[in-house]
Design an enzyme around this catalytic site. Structure first.
Site, short mmCIF file in Angstrom:
data_model
loop_
_atom_site.label_atom_id
_atom_site.label_comp_id
_atom_site.label_asym_id
_atom_site.label_seq_id
_atom_site.Cartn_x
_atom_site.Cartn_y
_atom_site.Cartn_z
N GLU A 148 0.76 -0.98 0.04
CA GLU A 148 0.10 -0.01 0.14
C GLU A 148 0.89 1.30 0.20
O GLU A 148 1.68 1.48 0.82
CB GLU A 148 -0.95 -0.04 1.25
CG GLU A 148 -2.04 1.20 1.30
CD GLU A 148 -2.80 1.32 2.36
OE1 GLU A 148 -3.71 2.22 2.17
OE2 GLU A 148 -2.80 0.49 3.32
N GLU A 242 -12.64 3.28 2.66
CA GLU A 242 -11.81 3.26 3.82
C GLU A 242 -12.44 4.61 4.23
O GLU A 242 -12.12 5.83 3.69
CB GLU A 242 -10.38 3.29 3.59
CG GLU A 242 -9.58 3.37 4.90
CD GLU A 242 -8.02 2.92 4.57
OE1 GLU A 242 -7.73 2.07 5.29
OE2 GLU A 242 -7.50 3.71 3.65
#
Length: 286
Positions: A148, A242
């Site tokens: 990520e 998210e």
């Protein structure tokens, strides 16, 4: 829609106790999602067998994510600190597998926080070695790792898609994929579409988050360009919403992510809105 749509557990709950996980799973299902993402920062309280049972009962997929801590950081030049980070990664991979997941992703390469200096040559070499070994372990379990890409205030290892591709090349494992996150891209990239094309078929996981981490479409991120680029490269992997608010506080992660204010109070309203928003973007660019 071919992309599984997911939601981060911190939209629902702050921890990973059996009661927390059951709440997160049932709310995720009720909001119409396919997948729950669980951060493993609170894994000491997680009962993997019980969590897997409730996930399977609701027919939900699972992905796990984490970053490391400064005293357990594989990008350190201190061998003892690196060893602690490596153990955390190995344990987290096994937990993800025990939950029935195939995606283990996040800032697997460093602590999650602001560094006071650039990454050292020795530290980067440690990242490559540790993740090369972890990728081999993951391959034996038919699992993928995700790198990520986080902003400069959360890591000094990879801040752009180009950084991540170089790191993945050095690791040299086919099951190491790139994880794009629109929140971080908004800070570090020149556009929302060019990095998607740059990563191309190596894209393995996506986080959708607004620039302020609140309701989608109420900030200034160009989601239209991002979803158009996903369609252009033929991405069919998970897309996970998210968002963080001080309405739901994790014992550890909220401080790491500087979650200081309420951006929302109603997780269900937020999550159902996000799912509709992402589904509409996917349909628009199908």
């Amino acid at each position: 829609m071919s992309n599984p749509l997911g939601v981060h557990a911190l939209v629902w709950v702050g921890g990973t106790s059996p009661a927390d996980v059951e709440t997160a799973v049932r709310q995720t299902k009720a909001a119409g999602y396919d997948l729950l993402e669980l951060s493993l920062h609170d894994a000491v309280n997680l009962d993997a067998a019980a969590a897997r049972a409730v996930l399977e009962a609701e027919g939900l997929g699972i992905a796990c994510s984490r970053g490391l801590a400064f005293d357990a950081d594989v990008s350190s030049a201190d061998t003892e600190v690196v060893a602690r980070g490596e153990k955390l990664l190995q344990d987290s991979l096994q937990i993800t597998h025990a939950l029935g997941g195939t995606h283990f992703t996040g800032a697997l390469y460093s602590a999650l926080g602001k560094y006071s200096a650039p990454l050292s040559t020795a530290g980067r070499a440690n990242v490559v070695r540790v993740l090369r070994d972890l990728a081999a372990e993951a391959a034996g379990l038919d699992m993928t790792l995700g790198l990520e890409i986080c902003n400069r205030y959360e890591t000094n290892v990879i801040n752009t898609a180009a950084d991540a591709l170089r790191l993945a090349d050095d690791i040299g494992a086919d099951n190491v994929t790139i994880h794009l996150d629109t929140y971080h891209m908004n800070i570090e990239e020149d556009s929302l579409d060019a990095p998607v094309r740059l990563v191309g078929e190596r894209l393995g996981y996506v986080h959708i988050g607004e620039n302020h981490r609140g309701y989608l479409g109420q900030g200034h991120i160009d989601f239209d360009a991002f979803f158009a680029a996903l369609a252009e490269i033929g991405y069919t992997g998970p897309i996970t919403f998210e968002s963080f608010s001080s309405a739901v506080v994790s014992p550890t992660l909220s401080n790491d992510l500087a979650v200081w204010r309420n951006l929302w109070d109603d997780g269900m309203d937020l999550a159902t809105h996000a799912r509709e928003y992402m589904a509409a973007q996917l349909a628009k660019h199908a």
